[in-house]
Scaffold this motif. Structure first.
Motif: not given
Length: 493
Positions: A6-7, A9, A232, A234, A254, A318
């Protein structure tokens, strides 16, 4: 199933990046001097001029045969081993790509450098793998192609040769300033180029009228709402083609639907993953290469495999909308999809393989019923969004949830909407991804802030390499409910 990324933040760090470093390669096998002697032959040029040009020419990419598409009889007992061998070929490509990218000066000053230090060693590495594969297949009782060693030989593509993926735009003209350019462009040096874009308002309509439905057509639709990957999720794995191999895709995906899919997932634990779909019985995995704007942004994967280390750079977009819909067959009824059916549509290696399996369409909102592109990215007018669409194979062999080359167990209908003998019609998965993208600017044959789909580094971020992946994972008899809805002509969600 803990490798999903997960990206994080955090504030986006933006930095201008030189576009001259990374050059994409594949594999090798042609003598360097001989290749350039033939590549620049001309009846009105002296041979000496050709040799001079050959000495200073540089590679855009090296195109290697895709071994996986030749393997159609791989016994189940060794499918995992063979998948890992094929993933090893991709890792070799990446390693030699990075070696070439770091040696631009040597390439420019020594005409033998690429052959001696890149192509030759890469071909020897490929040969070693291609000697092992048929042994493993035959020992397990399968039949291996007799000419696999021929696939060690690859084709070098020079920088001043026309782009391998340039599409004719239907007579509507090139994109703004769209002369074909030398080199490969792009923020990481491996594309896209100005020739990969076209102003969609200048493309002649190319959509054919749909054929009429037959008397027994299945005309219903079933829509599943699974979000846009706002959380997010990925990774750069691909559990279909490279199970058990980290970074098997060499580009970032994605994910919507099943939230537990990575390289180490399999039939035994697919059902354990949560789902982003509203219908919690839909635990299918829908995943595709991310779309990026090459604006200098350092994304979370800018220094990671699958990301910046392999030329996939820039800000990940996105989608603002993801539509997932199952539709029927225009000639007859459909049967439910089998549990764990795997389908790949499109081809991530069209720059190498050609367009036979290309199956992604690019367009703009407001133009979708008039223009669909495969080999160019659209430049959309103000207020219009970029659209990617996919229509998956909808004929199933009735027996297998996958095949050795991940293609032969499913197929498209013929022009009349019929499946080949021995194949059964299944609900056709269709996907539509919509993105808000600032229009790239093309000045003097150079594209600034281009957008591009992630891909293998040697594929040059060509739009025709776009593809989509799907694993059918359902509970609560959902697969049958989808088929019944479609067969009854209903509109279900």
């Amino acid at each position: 199933m803990k490798r999903n990324v997960r990206k994080r933040r955090r504030p986006l760090a933006v930095k201008a990046v030189a576009a001259s470093a990374a050059l994409a390669i594949g594999g090798g096998g042609l003598l360097w001097a001989n290749f350039y002697a033939s590549a620049h032959e001309s009846g009105n040029r002296a041979a000496g001029a050709d040799r001079t040009k050959a000495a200073t020419a540089r590679i855009v990419t090296i195109s290697c045969p895709d071994v996986s598409q030749r393997l159609k009889d791989v016994p189940s007992a060794v499918q995992g081993e063979i998948a890992r061998e094929l993933a090893g070929l991709d890792r070799q490509t990446t390693a030699f790509y990075q070696r070439l990218a770091a040696a631009s000066e040597a390439q420019a000053t020594d005409p033998a450098f690429v052959q001696n230090s890149i192509i030759g060693p890469l071909q020897r590495s490929r040969t070693t793998v291609l000697q092992r594969i048929p042994v493993k297949i035959t020992q397990a009782g399968g039949t291996a192609p007799g000419d696999l060693l021929d696939l060690a030989r690859c084709t070098a593509v020079p920088a001043d040769q026309k782009d391998t993926g340039g599409q004719q735009d239907g007579g509507g003209g090139q994109a703004d300033g769209g002369d074909r350019q030398s080199g490969v462009g792009g923020q990481a040096g491996n594309g896209p180029t100005a020739a990969d874009f076209v102003d969609i308002t200048k493309v002649r309509p190319n959509i054919r009228a749909k054929a009429a439905n037959g008397r027994n057509a299945s005309t219903g639709t079933f829509t599943t709402r699974c979000g846009v990957n706002a959380n997010k999720l990925y990774n750069s794995d691909n559990v279909i083609v490279a199970p058990g191999v980290t970074n098997g895709a060499h580009h970032t995906h994605d994910y919507v639907g099943n939230q537990g899919i990575d390289a180490f997932s399999d039939n035994s634990n697919f059902l354990q993953g949560a789902t982003s779909c509203r219908n919690k019985n839909d635990r299918s995995s829908y995943y595709w290469p991310v779309l990026r704007v090459q604006d200098g942004t350092k994304e979370f994967d800018h220094d990671q495999p699958g990301g910046g280390r392999e030329g996939n750079v820039g800000r990940i977009l996105t989608p603002k909308q993801v539509e997932i819909k199952y539709v029927g067959n225009r000639n007859g009824k459909v049967v439910p999809m089998p549990q764990f059916l795997r389908i790949i549509t499109g081809d991530a290696k069209t720059t190498t393989n050609g367009l036979a399996n290309a199956n992604a369409n690019w367009s703009c909102t407001g133009f979708e019923d008039r223009v669909q592109l495969t080999e160019q990215y659209p430049l959309c007018p103000r207020g219009s969004n970029v659209v990617r669409t996919f229509a998956f194979q909808s004929c199933w062999d009735g027996k297998n949830a996958d095949s050795a080359n991940h293609r032969t167990h499913v197929a498209f209908t013929d022009r009349n909407g019929k499946c080949a003998n021995g194949f059964k019609a299944i609900p056709q998965l269709t996907m539509r991804l919509v993105y808000k993208v600032d229009r790239p600017v093309i000045v003097n044959g150079q594209v600034k802030n281009p957008y591009a789909v992630d891909g293998f580094p040697e594929q040059l971020h060509k739009p025709a390499t776009d593809h989509d992946d799907f694993i059918s994972i359902t509970t609560g008899n959902l697969a049958r409910k989808i088929a019944n809805c479609v067969n009854r002509g209903q509109r279900c969600a």
